[in-house]
Write a protein that holds these residues in place. Sequence first.
Motif, mmCIF file in Angstrom:
data_model
loop_
_atom_site.group_PDB
_atom_site.id
_atom_site.type_symbol
_atom_site.label_atom_id
_atom_site.label_comp_id
_atom_site.label_asym_id
_atom_site.label_seq_id
_atom_site.Cartn_x
_atom_site.Cartn_y
_atom_site.Cartn_z
ATOM 1 N N LEU A 138 -3.337 24.576 -20.157
ATOM 2 C CA LEU A 138 -3.591 23.210 -20.601
ATOM 3 C C LEU A 138 -2.319 22.415 -20.330
ATOM 4 O O LEU A 138 -1.227 22.815 -20.751
ATOM 5 N N CYS A 139 -2.458 21.308 -19.632
ATOM 6 C CA CYS A 139 -1.284 20.556 -19.149
ATOM 7 C C CYS A 139 -1.395 19.084 -19.502
ATOM 8 O O CYS A 139 -2.480 18.573 -19.768
ATOM 9 N N ARG A 140 -0.253 18.410 -19.463
ATOM 10 C CA ARG A 140 -0.233 16.952 -19.617
ATOM 11 C C ARG A 140 -0.515 16.316 -18.269
ATOM 12 O O ARG A 140 0.015 16.774 -17.247
ATOM 13 N N ARG A 141 -1.272 15.251 -18.289
ATOM 14 C CA ARG A 141 -1.498 14.526 -17.050
ATOM 15 C C ARG A 141 -0.217 13.782 -16.653
ATOM 16 O O ARG A 141 0.399 13.108 -17.470
ATOM 17 N N LEU A 142 0.174 13.937 -15.425
ATOM 18 C CA LEU A 142 1.340 13.234 -14.894
ATOM 19 C C LEU A 142 0.877 12.260 -13.826
ATOM 20 O O LEU A 142 -0.246 12.355 -13.333
ATOM 21 N N SER A 143 1.754 11.353 -13.461
ATOM 22 C CA SER A 143 1.509 10.543 -12.273
ATOM 23 C C SER A 143 2.205 11.254 -11.114
ATOM 24 O O SER A 143 3.438 11.227 -11.004
ATOM 25 N N MET A 144 1.420 11.958 -10.283
ATOM 26 C CA MET A 144 2.012 12.852 -9.293
ATOM 27 C C MET A 144 2.723 12.073 -8.185
ATOM 28 O O MET A 144 2.259 11.019 -7.746
ATOM 29 N N VAL A 145 3.833 12.604 -7.764
ATOM 30 C CA VAL A 145 4.599 12.017 -6.662
ATOM 31 C C VAL A 145 3.910 12.398 -5.354
ATOM 32 O O VAL A 145 3.473 13.531 -5.177
ATOM 33 N N ASP A 146 3.823 11.446 -4.457
ATOM 34 C CA ASP A 146 3.054 11.658 -3.233
ATOM 35 C C ASP A 146 3.889 12.318 -2.123
ATOM 36 O O ASP A 146 3.870 11.890 -0.972
ATOM 37 N N VAL A 147 4.627 13.340 -2.508
ATOM 38 C CA VAL A 147 5.443 14.100 -1.540
ATOM 39 C C VAL A 147 5.380 15.561 -1.973
ATOM 40 O O VAL A 147 5.476 15.846 -3.170
ATOM 41 N N GLU A 148 5.201 16.478 -1.029
ATOM 42 C CA GLU A 148 5.338 17.905 -1.342
ATOM 43 C C GLU A 148 6.820 18.228 -1.278
ATOM 44 O O GLU A 148 7.470 18.000 -0.244
ATOM 45 N N LEU A 156 5.906 17.585 -8.275
ATOM 46 C CA LEU A 156 6.546 16.861 -9.369
ATOM 47 C C LEU A 156 5.747 15.600 -9.685
ATOM 48 O O LEU A 156 5.080 15.034 -8.814
ATOM 49 N N GLY A 157 5.811 15.205 -10.938
ATOM 50 C CA GLY A 157 5.135 13.985 -11.366
ATOM 51 C C GLY A 157 5.966 13.304 -12.431
ATOM 52 O O GLY A 157 6.928 13.874 -12.945
ATOM 53 N N VAL A 158 5.566 12.090 -12.758
ATOM 54 C CA VAL A 158 6.292 11.317 -13.763
ATOM 55 C C VAL A 158 5.445 11.298 -15.042
ATOM 56 O O VAL A 158 4.248 11.022 -14.981
ATOM 57 N N GLU A 174 16.238 10.826 -4.403
ATOM 58 C CA GLU A 174 17.408 11.657 -4.710
ATOM 59 C C GLU A 174 17.143 12.588 -5.885
ATOM 60 O O GLU A 174 17.582 13.737 -5.896
ATOM 61 N N GLN A 175 16.379 12.098 -6.851
ATOM 62 C CA GLN A 175 15.991 12.957 -7.988
ATOM 63 C C GLN A 175 15.098 14.106 -7.530
ATOM 64 O O GLN A 175 15.249 15.238 -7.988
ATOM 65 N N LEU A 176 14.168 13.807 -6.653
ATOM 66 C CA LEU A 176 13.257 14.857 -6.156
ATOM 67 C C LEU A 176 14.057 15.959 -5.458
ATOM 68 O O LEU A 176 13.820 17.147 -5.675
ATOM 69 N N ARG A 177 14.979 15.539 -4.619
ATOM 70 C CA ARG A 177 15.793 16.514 -3.877
ATOM 71 C C ARG A 177 16.638 17.353 -4.835
ATOM 72 O O ARG A 177 16.686 18.588 -4.734
ATOM 73 N N ALA A 178 17.275 16.682 -5.795
ATOM 74 C CA ALA A 178 18.163 17.404 -6.716
ATOM 75 C C ALA A 178 17.371 18.393 -7.573
ATOM 76 O O ALA A 178 17.782 19.548 -7.759
ATOM 77 N N ILE A 179 16.218 17.979 -8.084
ATOM 78 C CA ILE A 179 15.420 18.855 -8.954
ATOM 79 C C ILE A 179 14.853 20.023 -8.144
ATOM 80 O O ILE A 179 14.880 21.176 -8.584
ATOM 81 N N THR A 180 14.345 19.726 -6.952
ATOM 82 C CA THR A 180 13.749 20.793 -6.125
ATOM 83 C C THR A 180 14.795 21.844 -5.774
ATOM 84 O O THR A 180 14.525 23.050 -5.861
ATOM 85 N N LEU A 181 15.982 21.394 -5.405
ATOM 86 C CA LEU A 181 17.043 22.359 -5.063
ATOM 87 C C LEU A 181 17.520 23.122 -6.301
ATOM 88 O O LEU A 181 17.809 24.322 -6.220
ATOM 89 N N VAL A 228 9.788 10.376 -17.113
ATOM 90 C CA VAL A 228 10.630 11.534 -16.786
ATOM 91 C C VAL A 228 9.972 12.376 -15.699
ATOM 92 O O VAL A 228 8.797 12.747 -15.812
ATOM 93 N N LEU A 229 10.725 12.692 -14.661
ATOM 94 C CA LEU A 229 10.215 13.569 -13.601
ATOM 95 C C LEU A 229 9.963 14.948 -14.196
ATOM 96 O O LEU A 229 10.848 15.529 -14.839
ATOM 97 N N THR A 230 8.778 15.463 -13.947
ATOM 98 C CA THR A 230 8.286 16.654 -14.635
ATOM 99 C C THR A 230 7.628 17.580 -13.625
ATOM 100 O O THR A 230 6.981 17.131 -12.689
ATOM 101 N N LEU A 231 7.812 18.884 -13.850
ATOM 102 C CA LEU A 231 7.266 19.894 -12.951
ATOM 103 C C LEU A 231 5.802 20.139 -13.273
ATOM 104 O O LEU A 231 5.451 20.402 -14.422
#
Length: 308
Positions: A104-114, A216-218, A185-192, A223-226
């Motif tokens: 069971l998860c929270r709905r996020l606004s997904m980022v349109d990048v893998e 990732l989604g907001v 930049e946040q996406l790159r930092a979190i993914t790495l 807040v950027l969330t996995l």
Amino acid sequence: MTRPLTTGSLAGLEHRHVHSGKVRELYALDDGLLLMVASDRISAFDWVLPTEIPDKGAVLTGLTLWWFEQLADVVPTHLVTASVDDYPAELAPYADALRGRSMLCRRLSMVDVECVARGYLTGGGYQDYRKTGKVCGIELPTGLLDGSRLPEPIFTPTTKAPVGQHDEAIDFAAVVTKVGAAQAEQLRAITLAIYESAAAIAEKAGILLADTKVELGVDDSGVLTLGDEVLTPDSSRFWPVDQWEPGRQQPSYDKQYVRDWLQHDSGWDRASAPPALPDDVVERTQAKYVEAYERLTGRTFTDYLRSA
Ligand code: Q0N
């Protein structure tokens, strides 16, 4: 063992169904909640096979839950609970079908990048490197082989292609164009950070994490969330460290028996629908998934099923 997910078992939830992936189903519930259900389906060579691998959905769900715990200090996640007894009341009729294989998860606004991170060079990244010396615009040293370790992990984003099509590698500037410089930049930092943390954990268990893809989604608070499932054999390349040998395609931790049988023994042409897997291939593959869970987590899969 978990009961296979049949079309019948969640039939009464059809009105909540929002998405069918190759191997997962997504249901939208009230109050901004989502239910993610992992089937036992398996894909190979871009096909979903007609034969399921018993417990695969539960193994991938159990692994994701374990990784979410390990990553607690790295990134917040969309997980609300995987305890079926705490799910909304409307899911009670499906408790047995959902146990072990759902979140069971929270709905996020997904980022349109893998968001992909790689510590080793293989697959599409290796092919792009052979052609251009670069991956996603990142210049790499000459002389790297299929399976080589990279000097440092790199962020190699792709577009999100519709089911049936292939994600396309993009450079960092294209991510900036899509989501803006700050979020890129946040996406790159979190993914790495996810990759580096997970690769260090996996290596201690004798498994190389060659690469991994995260969604990732907001969240409501910005807040950027996995999201999605993470660091499973479906979203990542796991290689047994003792068989790692740059200069060839590395054996897959989980799917090697399936690939070998399809390629060498089945007579399949890859153009038409794939054949059913023989029982021994199913059994050996199931055992590899369970082994991956147990080796990475240091926990028994039986204990996971008991806790679910
Ligand atoms: C979402 N996908 C693509 C299921 C997952 N927490 C979330 N909030 C809103 N949307 C999504 C999530 C998540 N996770 C993610 N689609 C919607 C990933 N799919 C692929 C197929 O199976």
